[in-house]
Design a protein around this motif. Structure first.
Motif, PDB file in Angstrom:
ATOM      1  N   ALA A 111      69.037  83.257   0.165  1.00 57.22           N
ATOM      2  CA  ALA A 111      67.789  82.587   0.534  1.00 57.22           C
ATOM      3  C   ALA A 111      67.787  82.257   2.021  1.00 57.22           C
ATOM      4  CB  ALA A 111      67.619  81.313  -0.285  1.00 57.22           C
ATOM      5  N   ARG A 130      61.770  91.001   2.116  1.00 56.31           N
ATOM      6  CA  ARG A 130      60.318  90.848   2.166  1.00 56.31           C
ATOM      7  C   ARG A 130      59.716  91.717   3.267  1.00 56.31           C
ATOM      8  NH1 ARG A 130      55.305  90.431   0.183  1.00 56.31           N
ATOM      9  NH2 ARG A 130      53.942  89.113   1.436  1.00 56.31           N
ATOM     10  N   GLU A 190      66.094  79.474   4.377  1.00 56.58           N
ATOM     11  CA  GLU A 190      65.498  78.176   4.085  1.00 56.58           C
ATOM     12  C   GLU A 190      65.364  78.096   2.561  1.00 56.58           C
ATOM     13  OE1 GLU A 190      62.047  77.607   6.527  1.00 56.58           O
ATOM     14  OE2 GLU A 190      63.190  77.883   8.380  1.00 56.58           O
ATOM     15  N   ASP A 191      64.174  77.946   2.033  1.00 59.71           N
ATOM     16  CA  ASP A 191      64.054  77.917   0.574  1.00 59.71           C
ATOM     17  C   ASP A 191      63.310  79.149   0.048  1.00 59.71           C
ATOM     18  OD1 ASP A 191      61.605  77.257   1.609  1.00 59.71           O
ATOM     19  OD2 ASP A 191      61.223  75.589   0.237  1.00 59.71           O
ATOM     20  N   TYR A 192      63.262  80.208   0.865  1.00 62.12           N
ATOM     21  CA  TYR A 192      62.593  81.455   0.450  1.00 62.12           C
ATOM     22  C   TYR A 192      63.617  82.357  -0.220  1.00 62.12           C
ATOM     23  CZ  TYR A 192      59.560  85.562   0.641  1.00 62.12           C
ATOM     24  OH  TYR A 192      58.793  86.644   0.301  1.00 62.12           O
ATOM     25  N   THR A 193      63.392  82.659  -1.500  1.00 56.63           N
ATOM     26  CA  THR A 193      64.351  83.406  -2.309  1.00 56.63           C
ATOM     27  C   THR A 193      63.853  84.815  -2.601  1.00 56.63           C
ATOM     28  OG1 THR A 193      63.389  82.758  -4.435  1.00 56.63           O
ATOM     29  CG2 THR A 193      64.983  81.231  -3.421  1.00 56.63           C
ATOM     30  N   GLU A 194      64.748  85.620  -3.176  1.00 53.98           N
ATOM     31  CA  GLU A 194      64.335  86.966  -3.570  1.00 53.98           C
ATOM     32  C   GLU A 194      63.270  86.915  -4.662  1.00 53.98           C
ATOM     33  OE1 GLU A 194      67.669  85.976  -6.369  1.00 53.98           O
ATOM     34  OE2 GLU A 194      67.270  85.682  -4.230  1.00 53.98           O
ATOM     35  N   SER A 212      66.719  87.483   1.864  1.00 57.08           N
ATOM     36  CA  SER A 212      65.429  87.450   1.179  1.00 57.08           C
ATOM     37  C   SER A 212      64.271  87.768   2.127  1.00 57.08           C
ATOM     38  CB  SER A 212      65.213  86.085   0.526  1.00 57.08           C
ATOM     39  OG  SER A 212      65.256  85.051   1.496  1.00 57.08           O
ATOM     40  N   THR A 213      64.343  87.320   3.377  1.00 58.99           N
ATOM     41  CA  THR A 213      63.256  87.603   4.313  1.00 58.99           C
ATOM     42  C   THR A 213      63.280  89.041   4.811  1.00 58.99           C
ATOM     43  OG1 THR A 213      64.630  86.579   6.037  1.00 58.99           O
ATOM     44  CG2 THR A 213      62.863  85.235   5.082  1.00 58.99           C
ATOM     45  N   GLU A 236      55.524  87.488  -4.814  1.00 57.86           N
ATOM     46  CA  GLU A 236      54.459  87.783  -3.852  1.00 57.86           C
ATOM     47  C   GLU A 236      54.054  89.247  -3.915  1.00 57.86           C
ATOM     48  OE1 GLU A 236      55.480  84.323  -0.533  1.00 57.86           O
ATOM     49  OE2 GLU A 236      56.119  86.382  -0.188  1.00 57.86           O
ATOM     50  N   ASP A 240      60.897  84.791  -4.803  1.00 54.66           N
ATOM     51  CA  ASP A 240      59.639  84.607  -4.072  1.00 54.66           C
ATOM     52  C   ASP A 240      59.100  85.945  -3.576  1.00 54.66           C
ATOM     53  OD1 ASP A 240      59.517  81.774  -4.267  1.00 54.66           O
ATOM     54  OD2 ASP A 240      60.956  81.589  -2.631  1.00 54.66           O
ATOM     55  N   ALA A 241      59.992  86.789  -3.066  1.00 49.10           N
ATOM     56  CA  ALA A 241      59.572  88.110  -2.580  1.00 49.10           C
ATOM     57  C   ALA A 241      59.029  88.953  -3.730  1.00 49.10           C
ATOM     58  CB  ALA A 241      60.748  88.817  -1.908  1.00 49.10           C
TER      59      ALA A 241
END
Length: 338
Positions: free
Chosen positions: A279, A251, A281-285, A247-248, A291, A287-288
């Motif tokens: 994901a 992003r 940590e708790d950053y998911t696709e 996910s990062t 944003e 979220d991307a």
């Protein structure tokens, strides 16, 4: 202007491997695929590269480029259909004969999408992001995959409608072959941001985000020039599929595209389903996606039929499209405007 090839009955298919070839223990899959195309009424001309695989590619870059250049300049071949994608197609782009290319379809996805996008951006020849040859070896194709023939048979100025699939394949089950290759078990659900439903209109461009991001800043990824000279500043609808990015990393890639100007004059963005959406940590696709939608002020449709989680719609780079999505399903109408 955009030039659209036309798939005709009995078209000759050129099978070449601009990225990965097929290892020896899987040659039977390639033979089955070629035989299936012949039973469908096509003539098949298979090059040498599809039968070779060594060090993550079918052959050295110049060899791959030479075989593809020969097929692209051959008036007797109407469709280029690689067996599948791979890893290192980007190596051979600098050896392509861009000026000698004839107008013909190139169809595929994954690593092949670097070639597809580069051809359309550099030459204005429409290219098709969809199924690959190996996935056509079954007794029949599911309705979504089977649309590749109708899409590639659409004439300049005409339109073709495709709908979201009913079900998709969650995972491969090679031990239990299916008559249509895929095992479609999970209900398809297209999702939208920031609201539901959405309607997006523009010219299509896209591919596998892992791959096409590497065209940024090169001679093969000049989106601004394409938009100005080829489509006269019409808005772009980007479609992406994610093969392996966390996910990062997804992003980071999207921010890089934004900073490079790829999302200027953009009407909206489509994201395919992905088995790689991991994901951090708790950053998911999601979220991307959210944003990006907020940054650009644009609608996003995700978990569509595109990429490594089949089946997939056939997207034509350069075509005008109207995408409607809502209530978990969607349609795409592509019009072959020059």
């Amino acid at each position: 202007m955009i030039r659209y090839p036309l798939l005709e009955e009995g078209t000759a298919i050129g099978v070449t491997a601009p990225s990965s070839g097929v290892p020896k223990d899987l040659h039977e899959l390639l033979r089955q695929s070629c035989a299936r195309m012949e039973r469908e009424g096509f003539r098949v001309f298979c090059g040498e590269t599809p039968w070779i695989q060594r060090k993550a590619k079918s052959a050295p870059a110049r060899v791959r480029a030479a075989e593809l250049n020969a097929m692209m300049s051959d008036d007797g071949i109407g469709l280029i259909l690689p067996p599948w994608g791979g890893e290192l197609l980007i190596e051979m782009l600098e050896f392509m004969d861009w000026d000698g290319m004839k107008s013909k379809w190139v169809l595929g996805y994954s690593d092949t999408s670097a070639l597809l996008l580069a051809i359309t951006l550099r030459t204005g020849i429409a290219t098709a992001h969809g199924t690959n040859l190996i996935d056509l070896r079954g007794e029949h194709s599911d309705p979504t995959t089977a649309m590749w023939r109708a899409v590639l048979s659409t004439k300049t100025g005409e339109s073709v409608l495709q709908r979201s699939s009913v079900r998709y394949q969650k995972e491969w089950d090679h031990a239990n072959p299916s008559p249509c290759v895929f095992h479609l078990t999970e209900p398809t659900e297209w999702k939208t941001l920031p609201c539901d439903p959405v309607l997006i209109k523009g010219r299509l461009l896209g591919g596998c985000i892992d791959i096409i991001r590497h065209l940024i800043g090169t001679l093969y990824g000049d989106v601004r020039l394409f938009q100005k000279q080829m489509i006269h500043n019409e808005p772009i609808i980007w479609y992406f599929e994610n093969c392996e990015l966390s996910s990062t990393d997804l992003r980071r890639s999207l921010v890089q595209m934004r900073l490079a100007g790829w999302f200027e004059h953009c009407a909206g963005i489509l994201f395919g389903r992905s088995g790689a959406n991991r994901a951090v940590e708790d950053y998911t696709e999601e979220d991307a996606y959210r944003e990006l939608s907020e940054e650009l002020g644009l609608p996003i449709v995700y978990d569509i039929d595109c990429g490594h989680v089949p089946p997939q719609i056939t997207f034509v780079n350069g075509a005008h499209a109207e995408v409607e999505a809502g209530g978990g399903s969607g349609t795409i109408v592509q019009t072959f405007n020059t």
